[in-house]
Design an enzyme around this catalytic site. Sequence first.
Site, mmCIF file in Angstrom:
data_model
loop_
_atom_site.group_PDB
_atom_site.id
_atom_site.type_symbol
_atom_site.label_atom_id
_atom_site.label_comp_id
_atom_site.label_asym_id
_atom_site.label_seq_id
_atom_site.Cartn_x
_atom_site.Cartn_y
_atom_site.Cartn_z
ATOM 1 N N CYS A 49 0.840 -1.190 0.000
ATOM 2 C CA CYS A 49 0.000 0.000 0.000
ATOM 3 C C CYS A 49 0.882 1.248 0.000
ATOM 4 O O CYS A 49 1.726 1.419 0.879
ATOM 5 C CB CYS A 49 -0.902 -0.018 1.234
ATOM 6 S SG CYS A 49 -1.697 1.553 1.593
ATOM 7 N N GLU A 50 0.682 2.138 -0.971
ATOM 8 C CA GLU A 50 1.535 3.310 -1.051
ATOM 9 C C GLU A 50 1.164 4.375 -0.015
ATOM 10 O O GLU A 50 1.889 5.360 0.154
ATOM 11 C CB GLU A 50 1.506 3.913 -2.454
ATOM 12 C CG GLU A 50 0.197 4.555 -2.867
ATOM 13 C CD GLU A 50 0.255 5.107 -4.287
ATOM 14 O OE1 GLU A 50 -0.331 6.176 -4.521
ATOM 15 O OE2 GLU A 50 0.883 4.477 -5.161
ATOM 16 N N HIS A 51 0.034 4.188 0.675
ATOM 17 C CA HIS A 51 -0.370 5.156 1.701
ATOM 18 C C HIS A 51 0.245 4.858 3.069
ATOM 19 O O HIS A 51 0.493 5.787 3.846
ATOM 20 C CB HIS A 51 -1.898 5.174 1.826
ATOM 21 C CG HIS A 51 -2.586 5.592 0.578
ATOM 22 N ND1 HIS A 51 -3.834 5.117 0.208
ATOM 23 C CD2 HIS A 51 -2.207 6.432 -0.422
ATOM 24 C CE1 HIS A 51 -4.192 5.651 -0.941
ATOM 25 N NE2 HIS A 51 -3.226 6.447 -1.358
ATOM 26 N N HIS A 52 0.475 3.577 3.370
ATOM 27 C CA HIS A 52 1.011 3.211 4.678
ATOM 28 C C HIS A 52 2.228 2.281 4.609
ATOM 29 O O HIS A 52 2.799 1.946 5.639
ATOM 30 C CB HIS A 52 -0.087 2.537 5.525
ATOM 31 C CG HIS A 52 -1.230 3.446 5.863
ATOM 32 N ND1 HIS A 52 -2.385 3.486 5.116
ATOM 33 C CD2 HIS A 52 -1.385 4.363 6.855
ATOM 34 C CE1 HIS A 52 -3.212 4.386 5.634
ATOM 35 N NE2 HIS A 52 -2.638 4.929 6.681
ATOM 36 N N CYS B 29 -3.328 -2.401 5.641
ATOM 37 C CA CYS B 29 -3.637 -1.086 6.188
ATOM 38 C C CYS B 29 -5.053 -1.059 6.750
ATOM 39 O O CYS B 29 -5.353 -0.255 7.645
ATOM 40 C CB CYS B 29 -3.453 -0.001 5.123
ATOM 41 S SG CYS B 29 -4.449 -0.210 3.647
ATOM 42 N N HIS C 226 -5.869 -5.973 2.414
ATOM 43 C CA HIS C 226 -4.988 -4.825 2.644
ATOM 44 C C HIS C 226 -4.669 -4.745 4.132
ATOM 45 O O HIS C 226 -5.572 -4.550 4.954
ATOM 46 C CB HIS C 226 -5.669 -3.537 2.185
ATOM 47 C CG HIS C 226 -5.866 -3.438 0.706
ATOM 48 N ND1 HIS C 226 -5.262 -2.468 -0.061
ATOM 49 C CD2 HIS C 226 -6.584 -4.211 -0.160
ATOM 50 C CE1 HIS C 226 -5.613 -2.624 -1.336
ATOM 51 N NE2 HIS C 226 -6.417 -3.678 -1.416
ATOM 52 N N GLN D 273 -4.846 -0.443 -5.422
ATOM 53 C CA GLN D 273 -5.327 -1.599 -6.180
ATOM 54 C C GLN D 273 -5.992 -1.192 -7.496
ATOM 55 O O GLN D 273 -5.897 -1.919 -8.491
ATOM 56 C CB GLN D 273 -6.288 -2.428 -5.323
ATOM 57 C CG GLN D 273 -6.684 -3.752 -5.965
ATOM 58 C CD GLN D 273 -7.446 -4.655 -5.016
ATOM 59 O OE1 GLN D 273 -7.193 -4.645 -3.811
ATOM 60 N NE2 GLN D 273 -8.385 -5.421 -5.533
#
Length: 219
Positions: free
Chosen positions: A110-113, A181, A179, A151
């Site tokens: 996940c590129e956010h977390h 996250c 995920h 995704q």
Amino acid sequence: MANDSGARPAPDAHLPPGLRTPLRPDAFDAADDTKIAAIAGHFAAIMEELGLDLADDSLAGTPHRVAKMYVQEWFRGLNPAHRPDVKLFENRYGYHQLLVERDITLFSCCEHHFVPIVGKAHVAYLPAGNVVGLSKLNRVVQHYARRPQVQERLTRQIAEELQQSLGTPDVAVLIEADHLCVMSRGVNDTSSSTLTSEYGGRFATDAALRTEFLRQIGK
């Protein structure tokens, strides 16, 4: 030895702008060893801020291990030098029915977390003048999965790559993934999963073909 960025294609240059993973133009000017050394230093600083004792024999090698994992494993798909060569073969046997590769192992991040995304990808296409070695379908999935991702973009990147490589719009991609996250932080929901799909060519216009694809992957 530094990478020769001038001899390499620009990252994701073959994809439409909206599907390209955000990367700086100089993303691959440094050699992998240089990146690993720099990341190890940064990660050691993070561990020290957390209060961990890097003199402990269990932790001493962790910054280098994490850096090596990031560059050579988790995020190797960022580097266009690793884009798979999708070799085609003449469809001499005249196979024109649905071809499905299901349950392809998918591991992304996940590129956010920066925590894992784990799941399966199912891809299909209708052969035209050429067919492809089956393992290449897996390699395309893995190439785009092995980078920081969302995704939705991942699903469309795989579909676009397959359409270009196979020379046909008739491609379907469905991803089902968990995920971390969502599972390990925030709502801490361990029972939900995320499904995304992309249908091109006849898959987008022929409901019966889509239904057959979903039937063959058990959906």
